[in-house]
Scaffold this motif. Structure first.
Motif, PDB file in Angstrom:
ATOM      1  N   ILE A  97       0.834  -1.180   0.003  1.00 16.84           N
ATOM      2  CA  ILE A  97       0.371   0.019  -0.156  1.00 16.84           C
ATOM      3  C   ILE A  97       0.923   1.042   0.137  1.00 16.84           C
ATOM      4  N   GLN A  98       0.628   2.355  -0.571  1.00 16.09           N
ATOM      5  CA  GLN A  98       1.762   3.468  -1.310  1.00 16.09           C
ATOM      6  C   GLN A  98       0.797   4.366  -1.273  1.00 16.09           C
ATOM      7  N   CYS A  99       1.344   6.024  -0.644  1.00 19.26           N
ATOM      8  CA  CYS A  99       1.634   6.994   0.088  1.00 19.26           C
ATOM      9  C   CYS A  99       1.647   7.698  -1.614  1.00 19.26           C
ATOM     10  N   SER A 100       2.173   8.766  -1.153  1.00 15.30           N
ATOM     11  CA  SER A 100       2.146   9.910  -2.541  1.00 15.30           C
ATOM     12  C   SER A 100       3.172   9.452  -3.368  1.00 15.30           C
ATOM     13  N   ALA A 101       4.333   9.444  -2.583  1.00 15.79           N
ATOM     14  CA  ALA A 101       5.823   9.933  -3.087  1.00 15.79           C
ATOM     15  C   ALA A 101       6.440   8.051  -4.322  1.00 15.79           C
ATOM     16  N   MET A 102       5.998   6.920  -3.630  1.00 18.17           N
ATOM     17  CA  MET A 102       5.988   6.154  -4.178  1.00 18.17           C
ATOM     18  C   MET A 102       4.799   5.944  -5.625  1.00 18.17           C
ATOM     19  N   ASP A 103       3.889   6.180  -4.957  1.00 17.10           N
ATOM     20  CA  ASP A 103       2.632   6.201  -6.205  1.00 17.10           C
ATOM     21  C   ASP A 103       3.189   7.096  -7.206  1.00 17.10           C
ATOM     22  N   ASN A 104       3.990   8.331  -7.341  1.00 15.87           N
ATOM     23  CA  ASN A 104       4.764   8.785  -8.124  1.00 15.87           C
ATOM     24  C   ASN A 104       5.910   8.476  -8.868  1.00 15.87           C
ATOM     25  N   TRP A 105       6.933   7.924  -7.547  1.00 14.64           N
ATOM     26  CA  TRP A 105       8.170   7.017  -8.156  1.00 14.64           C
ATOM     27  C   TRP A 105       8.012   6.489  -9.629  1.00 14.64           C
ATOM     28  N   HIS A 106       6.659   5.600  -9.376  1.00 15.73           N
ATOM     29  CA  HIS A 106       6.730   5.276 -11.023  1.00 15.73           C
ATOM     30  C   HIS A 106       6.228   5.738 -12.111  1.00 15.73           C
ATOM     31  N   THR A 107       5.879   7.013 -12.028  1.00 13.91           N
ATOM     32  CA  THR A 107       5.823   7.532 -13.162  1.00 13.91           C
ATOM     33  C   THR A 107       7.227   7.998 -13.769  1.00 13.91           C
TER      34      THR A 107
END
Length: 307
Positions: A97-107
């Motif tokens: 389960i991811q929050c903002s920083a890691m979610d954005n890392w995937h782009t």
């Protein structure tokens, strides 16, 4: 006198929570912030508060739900995401389960290369608390966790809230395989045990899909993605001030087959009128339908009804 004391206590408590949520100080945290959050999270019965509003069914992994190892990546954690992902593969089946920083890392160039590997072995859940998560809709998440207040999914301080019904409508429009789970904003605590409990509850509530999982394919650039003929972009100050960079990256995604571009704006840097004009400009440049999907709303003005 008692009324004054209650009001004073409420003001002090509200100020404390506001400071801790927006810019927590490590010294104050040590005094009691983290223990208070731990206790608060432990008292919530998530099964009573989580509602699945969109359930196309989860993919079946090689292990049953009860054997899945759940990992929560907190906002303040070490941002060595490659190491975090590497540790996931030590389990036969996992949910992260991811929050903002890691979610954005995937782009990013590095981060998007891990999505396919993760897809093969586990579930990816995202706390979708504002428009800054819009690109994740094109990154194949399995679970979208939506903290709701006054009909919006909102962040504590980022002014980029989205209506929950809009997220639902977009996922239906693009035929997304992601499960949407909604819970009250007050029940969403970005604390490890809380996020693990939320994810475990969603896994228990969601059904499996009847058909096998389709082929996983990701098309993404920084803060943007493309899925099923739709593009999702978070317009921050960098893109607003450098539109040529934006057009260049959109072109890399491929636009010949695109039906619509969804935009979310960072309203801390861009006002509503600038956002409207920018969306119109992008439509004229690309001759593609453009829709802005978020509003300048966060927890506090959603609660008080202002924007």
């Amino acid at each position: 006198m008692w009324l004054k004391r209650i009001l004073l206590f409420s003001i002090v408590l509200a100020a404390y929570v506001h400071i801790m949520v927006n810019n927590p100080d490590d010294g104050i945290k040590a005094i009691g912030y983290k223990p208070m959050l731990d206790y608060y999270a432990s008292r919530i019965s998530y099964a009573e508060h989580i509602k699945i509003i969109y359930d196309p069914g989860l993919r079946k992994l090689s292990v049953p739900k009860e054997q899945i190892k759940i990992t929560a990546v907190l906002p303040e954690c070490d941002n060595d995401y490659e190491q975090i992902v590497g540790q996931l593969f030590e389990s036969k089946g996992f949910a992260i389960i991811q929050c903002s920083a890691m979610d954005n890392w995937h782009t990013t160039a590095k981060g998007k290369t891990y999505l396919d590997k993760m897809y093969q072995h586990g579930y990816r859940a995202v706390v979708f608390d504002g428009g800054h998560h819009l690109p994740t809709l094109g990154l194949g998440p399995d679970i979208i966790i939506v903290p709701q207040m006054a009909g919006y999914t909102v962040h504590s301080y980022m002014r980029d809230g989205m209506k929950v019904e809009k997220i639902h409508a977009i996922l239906k429009d693009i035929n997304s395989p992601a499960v949407i789970a909604v819970l009250p904003r007050w029940a969403l605590i970005k604390q490890e045990k809380a996020l693990v409990s939320i994810t475990k509850t969603v896994l228990n509530l969601a059904d499996y899909r009847a058909e096998p999982a389709g082929k996983f394919s990701i098309t993404a650039e920084n803060r943007m993605s493309k899925y099923n003929n739709h593009i999702f972009i978070y317009i921050n100050n960098q893109y607003y001030k450098n539109p040529s960079l934006l057009i260049k990256r959109i072109s890399r995604l491929g636009i010949n087959d695109v039906h619509k571009i969804y935009l979310a704006f960072d309203y801390q840097s861009i006002d509503k009128y600038q956002a409207l004009a920018f969306a119109d400009w992008l439509h004229e440049q690309l001759a593609i339908k453009v829709e802005t999907v978020n509003e300048p709303v966060n927890v506090f003005n959603a609660f008080w009804g202002g924007k």
